[in-house]
Every structure is written in structure tokens, then in C-alpha cells.
Motif scaffolding. Sequence first.
Motif, PDB file in Angstrom:
ATOM      1  N   PHE A 206     -17.456  19.598  29.520  1.00 47.88           N
ATOM      2  CA  PHE A 206     -16.644  18.793  30.429  1.00 47.88           C
ATOM      3  C   PHE A 206     -17.495  17.716  31.091  1.00 47.88           C
ATOM      4  CE2 PHE A 206     -13.406  22.434  31.160  1.00 47.88           C
ATOM      5  CZ  PHE A 206     -12.759  22.069  30.009  1.00 47.88           C
ATOM      6  N   ALA A 207     -18.759  18.047  31.362  1.00 45.25           N
ATOM      7  CA  ALA A 207     -19.654  17.047  31.954  1.00 45.25           C
ATOM      8  C   ALA A 207     -19.872  15.893  30.973  1.00 45.25           C
ATOM      9  CB  ALA A 207     -20.987  17.687  32.328  1.00 45.25           C
ATOM     10  N   THR A 208     -20.052  16.242  29.686  1.00 49.41           N
ATOM     11  CA  THR A 208     -20.193  15.196  28.674  1.00 49.41           C
ATOM     12  C   THR A 208     -18.939  14.331  28.637  1.00 49.41           C
ATOM     13  OG1 THR A 208     -21.576  16.635  27.346  1.00 49.41           O
ATOM     14  CG2 THR A 208     -20.578  14.777  26.233  1.00 49.41           C
ATOM     15  N   PHE A 270     -27.160   7.184  36.884  1.00 48.08           N
ATOM     16  CA  PHE A 270     -27.845   7.399  35.605  1.00 48.08           C
ATOM     17  C   PHE A 270     -29.295   7.814  35.821  1.00 48.08           C
ATOM     18  CE2 PHE A 270     -30.424   5.415  32.160  1.00 48.08           C
ATOM     19  CZ  PHE A 270     -30.105   6.341  31.184  1.00 48.08           C
ATOM     20  N   LEU A 271     -29.991   7.100  36.707  1.00 48.04           N
ATOM     21  CA  LEU A 271     -31.404   7.415  36.907  1.00 48.04           C
ATOM     22  C   LEU A 271     -31.579   8.804  37.515  1.00 48.04           C
ATOM     23  CD1 LEU A 271     -32.918   4.009  38.045  1.00 48.04           C
ATOM     24  CD2 LEU A 271     -32.981   5.085  35.798  1.00 48.04           C
ATOM     25  N   LEU A 272     -30.673   9.175  38.425  1.00 47.54           N
ATOM     26  CA  LEU A 272     -30.795  10.487  39.054  1.00 47.54           C
ATOM     27  C   LEU A 272     -30.555  11.617  38.059  1.00 47.54           C
ATOM     28  CD1 LEU A 272     -29.031  10.092  42.521  1.00 47.54           C
ATOM     29  CD2 LEU A 272     -31.451  10.426  42.050  1.00 47.54           C
ATOM     30  N   PHE A 273     -29.563  11.424  37.204  1.00 50.44           N
ATOM     31  CA  PHE A 273     -29.163  12.521  36.319  1.00 50.44           C
ATOM     32  C   PHE A 273     -29.526  12.236  34.872  1.00 50.44           C
ATOM     33  CE2 PHE A 273     -26.120  12.591  39.874  1.00 50.44           C
ATOM     34  CZ  PHE A 273     -26.403  13.839  40.363  1.00 50.44           C
ATOM     35  N   ILE A 278     -28.487  12.266  29.205  1.00 54.07           N
ATOM     36  CA  ILE A 278     -28.912  12.055  27.819  1.00 54.07           C
ATOM     37  C   ILE A 278     -28.651  13.308  26.989  1.00 54.07           C
ATOM     38  CG2 ILE A 278     -30.950  11.697  26.357  1.00 54.07           C
ATOM     39  CD1 ILE A 278     -31.822   9.542  28.271  1.00 54.07           C
ATOM     40  N   ARG A 279     -28.854  14.484  27.606  1.00 52.53           N
ATOM     41  CA  ARG A 279     -28.529  15.709  26.880  1.00 52.53           C
ATOM     42  C   ARG A 279     -27.029  15.778  26.595  1.00 52.53           C
ATOM     43  NH1 ARG A 279     -29.456  20.485  30.108  1.00 52.53           N
ATOM     44  NH2 ARG A 279     -31.462  19.546  30.577  1.00 52.53           N
ATOM     45  N   GLY A 284     -22.315  14.904  22.651  1.00 51.88           N
ATOM     46  CA  GLY A 284     -21.222  14.073  22.159  1.00 51.88           C
ATOM     47  C   GLY A 284     -21.422  13.631  20.725  1.00 51.88           C
ATOM     48  N   GLY A 285     -22.669  13.604  20.281  1.00 52.60           N
ATOM     49  CA  GLY A 285     -22.957  13.335  18.885  1.00 52.60           C
ATOM     50  C   GLY A 285     -22.640  11.921  18.451  1.00 52.60           C
ATOM     51  N   VAL A 286     -22.467  11.783  17.160  1.00 46.99           N
ATOM     52  CA  VAL A 286     -22.387  10.467  16.541  1.00 46.99           C
ATOM     53  C   VAL A 286     -21.053   9.793  16.769  1.00 46.99           C
ATOM     54  CG1 VAL A 286     -22.469   9.271  14.340  1.00 46.99           C
ATOM     55  CG2 VAL A 286     -23.988  11.168  14.776  1.00 46.99           C
ATOM     56  N   LYS A 287     -20.028  10.591  16.914  1.00 47.73           N
ATOM     57  CA  LYS A 287     -18.705  10.002  16.743  1.00 47.73           C
ATOM     58  C   LYS A 287     -18.238   9.143  17.898  1.00 47.73           C
ATOM     59  CE  LYS A 287     -17.741  13.738  13.668  1.00 47.73           C
ATOM     60  NZ  LYS A 287     -18.845  14.619  14.042  1.00 47.73           N
ATOM     61  N   GLY A 288     -19.126   8.886  18.869  1.00 49.73           N
ATOM     62  CA  GLY A 288     -18.744   8.001  19.967  1.00 49.73           C
ATOM     63  C   GLY A 288     -18.493   6.616  19.426  1.00 49.73           C
TER      64      GLY A 288
END
Lengths: 288, 314
Positions: A206-208, A270-273, A278-279, A284-288
Amino acid sequence: MMDRGILSGYDLKRKRTRIGYSVMIAIALLMSITMIYPVLTTMLNGLKDNAEVNSFPPKFLPQSWNWSNFDAAWNYIELPLFLRNTLLIFGGNMLMSIIVLGLASFSLSRLNLPYRRAIEMFFMITLFIPPTTYLIPNFLNLKDLGLLDSFFAFWLPAGANAFFLLLLKNFFDGISMEIFEAARIDGASELSCFIRIAVPLSLPIFATLAIFVFASAWNDWFWPSLIMHKDSHYPLSTAIYKYVIQAKMLNLNIRFAILTLVMLPPIVVFLLFQRFIIRGLHLGGVKG
Amino acid sequence: MNPLTKSTTSVPIGPQAAARRSRPQVLLRKYGWSLAFLLPAAAIFLLFLWLPIMKGFVYSFYSIDFVNGNKFTGLDNYRTVLADPDVRIAIKNTLYYMFLCLIIGFWVPIVFAIAISEIKRFQGVFRVAAYLPNVIPVVVLYGLWRWLYDPVGPINASITSLWGGEGISFLSDTSWSMISLVFMETWQQFGSAMLLYLAAVLSIPRDWYEAAEIDGAGIWQRIRHITLPSLRSLILLMLVLQIIGTSQAYQSQLALLDGGPMNATLTYALLIVKYATTRLDMGTASAMGVLMFLVLGVLAMLHFRLDRKGGDAA
């Protein structure tokens, strides 16, 4: 075991390789600088006075630091209103994705289904139909349904996302089956299996999802400008495009100050987390 | 199950009739929850994806009029498309844009992924830096790059101070405008692709390189015969995705240049948008969408096949 990549420690002892390696690092550094420079320029231009931003050749650091530009930027358009709209869109889209797609993917992944293949096709083929080909019919469809100028025009279609469905389904596929068997033996219904086991376990995915949904809510400017007609309903990006990017009379330094205000929140988040984000993107993989 | 039992159901015999009565109940118990869970998503997909996709075909035969109602006009919209000289320009521009994205943009993330995988210290800093532009809202980038590309902007300032001369009108020169857009987008987007390649590069077993080195393979040979072949399926997938994505591009063309100067950045998708917004001819816009669908359908099939293959392997 030595930590090596393509190059080994032995390679790096040779002079030619070492020079090549340094050049490579220099290029990577240069790349990083070209990534960071425009961000800093935007901020610093927001602090210059207007004559200085327009002077040639441009200087990197401001000669005088005009913090009052940010006051003017804050008051130029109603940023809080547009920000609220963006967050409304984000929240509703997120809720819709979790409920509608969460239930559907749980069903596809974990439950008995007749005609499973056909059902999966019904959802997944939409992934392969390029959205621009039905961009205008999509707009007309929302108009036919009477959803134009309403936030439901964002919220309801947010549940029609095959990519997110696939993401969630793949995640549920990875949860061990025994946990659900145990719950069923204890008398849990499928719904409570979903709410009390699947949802808490899927917080990472869900975070992704939240990263993707947030990125599109924060970024999309064209689509909202088509389906929202009242200025007060615009999300931040559309408002910035209409009133700042397209503005003719706006001083350049104030313009940059506004852009800085819009740019900073996502950068800070972004910088904080970043490790986490990035993980999440990898999930999410390639299909974005 | 088999046709025999089906034909005998017309004769009501006790036990069979009982089985028939309970069959819906059995089905409900077996599939009730799963179908109920699917129902909302199925409704939403039908209403907000399949319906517009289908409507696209229907509307392409209609003249869309919000005031007086739609009117069936047969193939008129398609005739408009074929007669419009802008369509030919738009197709040419789209192909040119796709080509530029390939030669300017496609290899960049692969090269940087391999390079950064070799950097041992502060690798995280490079990752974050490369991904940073992805986090900035695109509208901010439009404002920023307009200034960077300005005739008196910083890029031209560096060019004139290094080499002298006139400087370049990045956006208003027809031969530069599309290249400038592609450069901007490459800068903005290569980071996310790079992260994917980087993960793939880092997952290559280290002992393969060790073995190759012992066998006397040089650095370039190791990259050519180990790294690149390991990335092959990812590269292929990204290539197809990029071609599908770039063939539909219109946003930066619209935001920065509105298709100008002199239609030099008018892409096919942008022309669709223009038919709908400035020319107020949504029927023709739909027809252009249908034509695009037919062309891209081939690519989509390719993507579908690749995806299946990639999915099985993973």
C-alpha cells in the motif's frame, strides 16, 4: 569473499583502468550535479530581485537575498486551496484503490473463482490499451455520466487501474496460504480474512501504491484541466500551469519563488524517506 | 458436465432434482465471496475503462455536439483526418520524436546503471541524485526549463562564453525545438529507468565475473558477454515500453511550445488534444484515437507477449 563487481581489485591496480575508473566517477559526479543544479537554481532565483534574474549572464548565487519574494509568492494565488484539492484527490484515489482493487486482487489471488482466466483477461487487457487512444472518449464518458467538475471524476476511475491491481495481486500471491487456512478454521469469514489479515500484511505494498498515487495526483495537470472547469476545483499542478507557467505579467523571481514552494514538499518527503521510497519503487517493478 | 446428464435433467427424477436445487447454493457457497469481492472492481473497470474504449469507436462515427446532440455522420470524421495536412506533419513529428528519444535517451540509464553499480562508496547519493528530477512536479520543470533554454538563459550563457557566437534558440528554432524537449525529458526521466537497470545489474552473480576474469576476459568483454546479456530481457521490455510511451507523447509539447514553432513539435497525440480542445471536434479526435489504437495495437500485442514471458521467468 571479496566484494567485487565487474571490476576486481586486481583490475584497479592497473594504471589505465584506474584512470578510466576516475573518469567514470567524474562523469557520474557531473551527472549528479546537473540533476541538482536546476533544483538549486530554482530556489536561488526565487530569492533574487527581479532585475537580477533577468540579467545576462545569469549568476548562480543571488547578490541580495529577498526573502519577501516568498511572501509575494504565497499570496499570488491561493496555494492552500489548490493544495487542499490535490490532497483531496490523493486521499480519495488512495481509498478507492485500496478498497476496490484490494478486494478484487485478494479475490483473484486467494479465492475460488469460476472462469478465472476470462476474469483476469477482463482486467488485464486494459493494461495494454494505450490510454491516449481513448483520452477524448474518456472525457466524453465522464461528461455523459455527469461527473465533470466533480471530484468523483477522479475518485471513481481511480479504481480502474490494472497496473495497481496486478501489483496488489502479485503481493497477495506471496502471502502464505496457511495463515488464511488457520483463520478459516477458527471461523473467520472471507471478509474478515481480508480486513484482519490481508490488509495489515499489505502495508508495504500500500505504501508503494501511495507513492504512485501521490506522484500522479501531484503531477497531473492536463487531465484535471479538462475535467474541472471551476478554478476553485483545480489541483495544485493545474493551477500552477494556468496561473504561473502561462502567466505573462508575473515577475520571474516571484515565479521561481512559487515554483520553489511547489517543488519543496515532494523533495523533502523524498529525501527523508528515500531508502523506503526506492525500495517501494522496486516493489512496483518494471510495469510503471 | 457432459451433454448426457444435461439432456436427462428434463426428466424430473427425485435425487437429480434435489441436486439441481442445491447447485446454486453450492455455487454461492463456493464462489459467493470471491464474486462479491470482484464486483466493485468489475463495475468500475466496465464503467471507466471499457465503456470509454468502446465509446471511442462509436463516437468516431458521430459529430459531437454538446448543445444540439450528437449526429451520426458515417465516415466523415475519418475523411477529415485523411484530408488534414496537419495529420501527416504530426505523424512525421511523432516518429521523429520517438527516434530522438531512442538515440538521445534510451541508452543513458543503462550506461549510468552499469557505471554506478561499480561505485562502491556513496552509491546511494548517486541514486538519489539521479532520481531527484522524478520527484519534482512536471509543471515546475516546464517553468524551469523555459528559463534554462531561454536565449539569455544559463545554457546559452555558457555556450557563448565558451565558444562565443550567437547562442542557440533552443525552443524557437524549428530544428532544435524537438531535440530540446527530448533532452529535457531524458534528464527528467532517466533516473527511474536507471534504478531498475541498477537493481538488475547488482543481481548478477559476482562469481561469473570472477570466472570470466580468470579465463582472461577484459573489462569490456565482461560487460559485453556477461552484464549486457543478463540485462537483455529487461532492455527489450523497456524498449517496447518506451516506444509505446513516446508514441503517445503530448504533454511537454503542449506545455512548453503548444506544438510550435510552426508545428515542429505537433505530435499525433497533441493533434488529438487540439482537435478536442481548440478545434472543438471531438468526433474527429475520437477517430484519430481509433486509428492510433489500430497502429499501436500491434505494439501492445508485442508488449503483452513479452510481459507473459517475463512473468513466467520471474
